[in-house]
Design an enzyme around this catalytic site. Structure first.
Site, PDB file in Angstrom:
ATOM      1  N   ARG A  73      51.232  18.152  52.626  1.00 24.09           N
ATOM      2  CA  ARG A  73      52.063  19.054  53.547  1.00 24.09           C
ATOM      3  C   ARG A  73      51.129  19.670  54.156  1.00 24.09           C
ATOM      4  NH1 ARG A  73      57.626  19.093  54.043  1.00 24.09           N
ATOM      5  NH2 ARG A  73      58.067  21.136  55.234  1.00 24.09           N
TER       6      ARG A  73
ATOM      7  N   ASP B 113      56.686  36.496  56.620  1.00 24.04           N
ATOM      8  CA  ASP B 113      56.132  35.781  56.421  1.00 24.04           C
ATOM      9  C   ASP B 113      57.143  35.166  55.105  1.00 24.04           C
ATOM     10  OD1 ASP B 113      55.427  37.758  55.029  1.00 24.04           O
ATOM     11  OD2 ASP B 113      53.438  38.082  55.355  1.00 24.04           O
TER      12      ASP B 113
ATOM     13  N   ASP C 160      63.822  34.560  55.327  1.00 26.46           N
ATOM     14  CA  ASP C 160      64.818  35.394  55.552  1.00 26.46           C
ATOM     15  C   ASP C 160      65.081  37.377  55.388  1.00 26.46           C
ATOM     16  OD1 ASP C 160      65.903  32.802  56.101  1.00 26.46           O
ATOM     17  OD2 ASP C 160      67.086  32.677  54.272  1.00 26.46           O
TER      18      ASP C 160
ATOM     19  N   GLY D 208      71.739  19.735  65.884  1.00 22.06           N
ATOM     20  CA  GLY D 208      71.675  20.199  67.229  1.00 22.06           C
ATOM     21  C   GLY D 208      72.986  21.147  68.073  1.00 22.06           C
TER      22      GLY D 208
ATOM     23  N   ASN E 172      64.902  33.299  64.135  1.00 31.05           N
ATOM     24  CA  ASN E 172      65.708  32.038  62.805  1.00 31.05           C
ATOM     25  C   ASN E 172      67.251  32.386  63.295  1.00 31.05           C
ATOM     26  OD1 ASN E 172      66.214  29.722  61.014  1.00 31.05           O
ATOM     27  ND2 ASN E 172      66.355  31.558  59.436  1.00 31.05           N
TER      28      ASN E 172
ATOM     29  N   HIS F 227      70.563  31.789  60.793  1.00 28.29           N
ATOM     30  CA  HIS F 227      70.675  31.759  59.056  1.00 28.29           C
ATOM     31  C   HIS F 227      72.147  31.798  59.559  1.00 28.29           C
ATOM     32  CE1 HIS F 227      70.232  31.226  55.017  1.00 28.29           C
ATOM     33  NE2 HIS F 227      71.385  32.464  54.950  1.00 28.29           N
TER      34      HIS F 227
END
Ligand code: GAR
Length: 203
Positions: free
Chosen positions: A66, A148, A151, A12, A108, A110
């Site tokens: 899942r 979708d 990355d 974190g 996101n 990366h």
């Protein structure tokens, strides 16, 4: 006020960078309304609790399938009614329904310069192992919108970081975090919160 939910899996440090940036005014017009971890032992949960930010664990281990986990994760995110979902070291594949529900509202971080060392199988230390194995002299980090693919969404900011002689994956990961991730992730949130980011097509 931009309400954000931060999704985490481990240490974190990126969450901490966001918390610190909100505290010191580098991020404005933003409230962290919740933290979600897929890992009950993530130190990120302690960081949230220390700041009285509501934090929950939604782990795949607690669900039979899942699909059931995906449903719970999606419901968990919706519960906070966020304007933006921030994947800050969240090492879980996002359910397609979440991408649909939050179109252009998930970002996101990366730890490479996309399109290098990204996509399926490239996460955490593996990204830096890949960069070292290829012998690149410059790597970095990318903050991007989530679509979708893996990355593949529109890039918001990137920052380059030098690979040094004698680096191992851990030392490189640390430098990429310090010099790039903890800089561009808060910067992207602040830019979104202040209406400075527009998406057109895949840009
Ligand atoms: C960070 O390096 C982040 O970029 C990476 O996981 C680490 C989490 O560290 N994310 C990915 O690899 C996503 N594909 P943190 O928990 O200390 O923020």
């Amino acid at each position: 006020m931009l309400k954000i939910v931060v999704c985490v899996s481990g240490g974190g440090t990126n969450l901490q960078a966001i918390i610190d940036a909100v505290d010191n005014g580098a991020i404005t017009n933003t409230e962290i309304v919740g933290v979600i971890s897929n890992n009950a032992n993530a130190y990120a949960l302690e960081r949230a609790k220390a700041k009285d930010i509501p934090a929950v664990c939604i782990s795949p281990k607690d669900f039979e399938t899942r699909d059931l986990f995906n449903e719970a994760l999606l419901a968990g995110v919706h519960k906070f009614e966020p304007d933006l979902v921030v994947l800050a070291g969240f090492l879980v594949n996002i359910p397609p329904q979440m991408v649909a529900d939050f179109e252009n509202r998930i970002i996101n971080i990366h730890p490479s310069l996309i399109p290098s060392f990204c996509g399926k199988g490239f996460y955490g230390l593996k990204v830096h192992e890949g960069a070292l194995a290829r012998g690149v002299k410059v790597t970095g980090a990318t903050v991007h919108f989530v679509d979708d693919g893996t990355d593949t969404g529109p890039i918001i900011f990137q920052k380059a970081v030098e690979v040094k002689e004698g680096d191992d994956a851990k030392s490189l990961q640390q430098r990429v975090m310090e010099e790039a991730e903890w800089v561009i992730l808060p910067k992207a949130i602040d830019a979104i919160a202040n209406g400075q980011i527009k998406i057109g097509g895949d840009r």
